[in-house]
Design an enzyme around this catalytic site. Sequence first.
Site, PDB file in Angstrom:
ATOM      1  N   HIS A 136     -12.713  -3.437   2.693  1.00  0.00           N
ATOM      2  CA  HIS A 136     -12.205  -3.427   1.311  1.00  0.00           C
ATOM      3  C   HIS A 136     -13.355  -3.827   0.407  1.00  0.00           C
ATOM      4  O   HIS A 136     -13.942  -4.891   0.577  1.00  0.00           O
ATOM      5  CB  HIS A 136     -11.037  -4.409   1.160  1.00  0.00           C
ATOM      6  CG  HIS A 136     -10.179  -4.167  -0.044  1.00  0.00           C
ATOM      7  ND1 HIS A 136     -10.667  -4.180  -1.330  1.00  0.00           N
ATOM      8  CD2 HIS A 136      -8.852  -3.892  -0.148  1.00  0.00           C
ATOM      9  CE1 HIS A 136      -9.683  -3.941  -2.176  1.00  0.00           C
ATOM     10  NE2 HIS A 136      -8.568  -3.758  -1.486  1.00  0.00           N
TER      11      HIS A 136
ATOM     12  N   GLU B  26      -5.670   2.221   1.228  1.00  0.00           N
ATOM     13  CA  GLU B  26      -4.603   1.269   0.933  1.00  0.00           C
ATOM     14  C   GLU B  26      -4.460   1.061  -0.580  1.00  0.00           C
ATOM     15  O   GLU B  26      -4.680  -0.039  -1.101  1.00  0.00           O
ATOM     16  CB  GLU B  26      -4.882  -0.059   1.640  1.00  0.00           C
ATOM     17  CG  GLU B  26      -4.949   0.080   3.161  1.00  0.00           C
ATOM     18  CD  GLU B  26      -5.463  -1.169   3.857  1.00  0.00           C
ATOM     19  OE1 GLU B  26      -5.848  -2.132   3.150  1.00  0.00           O
ATOM     20  OE2 GLU B  26      -5.499  -1.184   5.091  1.00  0.00           O
TER      21      GLU B  26
ATOM     22  N   LYS C 109       2.107  -5.407  -1.309  1.00  0.00           N
ATOM     23  CA  LYS C 109       1.920  -6.676  -2.020  1.00  0.00           C
ATOM     24  C   LYS C 109       1.747  -6.476  -3.520  1.00  0.00           C
ATOM     25  O   LYS C 109       2.081  -7.351  -4.314  1.00  0.00           O
ATOM     26  CB  LYS C 109       0.696  -7.421  -1.469  1.00  0.00           C
ATOM     27  CG  LYS C 109      -0.630  -6.707  -1.733  1.00  0.00           C
ATOM     28  CD  LYS C 109      -1.819  -7.478  -1.201  1.00  0.00           C
ATOM     29  CE  LYS C 109      -3.124  -6.731  -1.509  1.00  0.00           C
ATOM     30  NZ  LYS C 109      -4.313  -7.446  -1.014  1.00  0.00           N
TER      31      LYS C 109
END
Length: 422
Positions: free
Chosen positions: A216, A290, A87
């Site tokens: 996250h 990530e 993304k």
Amino acid sequence: MPTTLVAEESQITNLNLMFGASGVECNELVTTLSSEATTFDIIQSIIKTKPTEIDSPFSVLDLRVVIDLMNKWTTNLPTVKPFYAVKCNPNISLLSALASLGSNFDCASLAEIKSVLSLGVSPERIIFANPCKMESHIKYAASVGVNVTTYDSVGEVEKIKRWHPNCELILRIKPEEETGAQFRLGLKYGAFLNEVPKLLKAANMAGLKVTGVAFHIGSMGANAQAYSGAILLAKTVFETASQLGMPKMKILDIGGGFSSGSKLDEASLIINDAIKSYFENEENLVVIGEPGTYFAETTFTLATKVIGKRVRGELKEYWIDDGIYGTLCMTLYDYFIVTCSTLKFGSKHENVTCKDTKTYPSTVFGPTCDSTDTVLKEYPLPELEMNDWLVFSNMGAYTTACATNFNGFSSSAKNIYIAYLS
């Protein structure tokens, strides 16, 4: 110890061959004369050698930077497998480079999965890291063999059971703190600790295997110390699953929020120490991260042309051919530090950089008819003329990915030049 990737000439050559054969979407491959050549040198060369052919705005992707970043990741976080967050910047050339360097991929949609698979990447190298997915996207993931996804609600368990019953689940939890983060993803995603038993039981009752935990800590300025607390929280979830008699978990997903500067050094020390402290006795543990901004931000440089000028006393006003509805959307945020250089290709003294000349408070507008499309205000710039250039560094993270075609203007997304060694 894992093998560290090294930016050798042979590695660059392999990347060159890959781009030459893959048909990636770029205008051309730009060969630098030596390893000493900078991205700024490349931009000057492109403008000078193709003044009538060049499409503006355009970006340069420096593969040497991508390799250096992978080297640093492997050195600092040797036990953490990178799953690039598509993304952040889905440019196919960047994805190709990362794939060739061994990166895995964090995809959040059908389109992102398709893009990565089109490069010949195995579906085993993809995690469908979106806790709330469209049913059609779940069906597609099942059809192509993307068999690991995240969840944080009972409703998601029901969807996955119906459309992808062979999928393994990773439970997304909410860290207790996202201190300093400009983007706090915990506001939207993640289960509270008291919700964990219910969510684990729901997956177990549905016959779905929960293989790990994800979190996250937030992006842009997050306190690296938050990784330690989040990893400890993840360990608690591992223990809860064990107490419920569920199969042993094996995946720890520490999310994103990494930057390419010195903060990675700080974060890696905290992460490595926390993994060792809390998961030392976990055999066969797989740790993944990530990173998005980490790999994308500094690898792209944007070149924009001055298409208009107005002088009001000491104030200089310029229009350029990209703006906040395009690649420069991130300049809207206060935390974004603009790094802008100038090239005088339209001025009397052609091909002159403007580092040591007098500067004036300048306003720079984007090309659309919206007055909100203002890139810089009272920014110190030398006096420029039509067809001079502004060059913006660190323009790879959430730039072209977030750009629009508002007012009929395109960003630099369609005009990518790739820099590599000959």
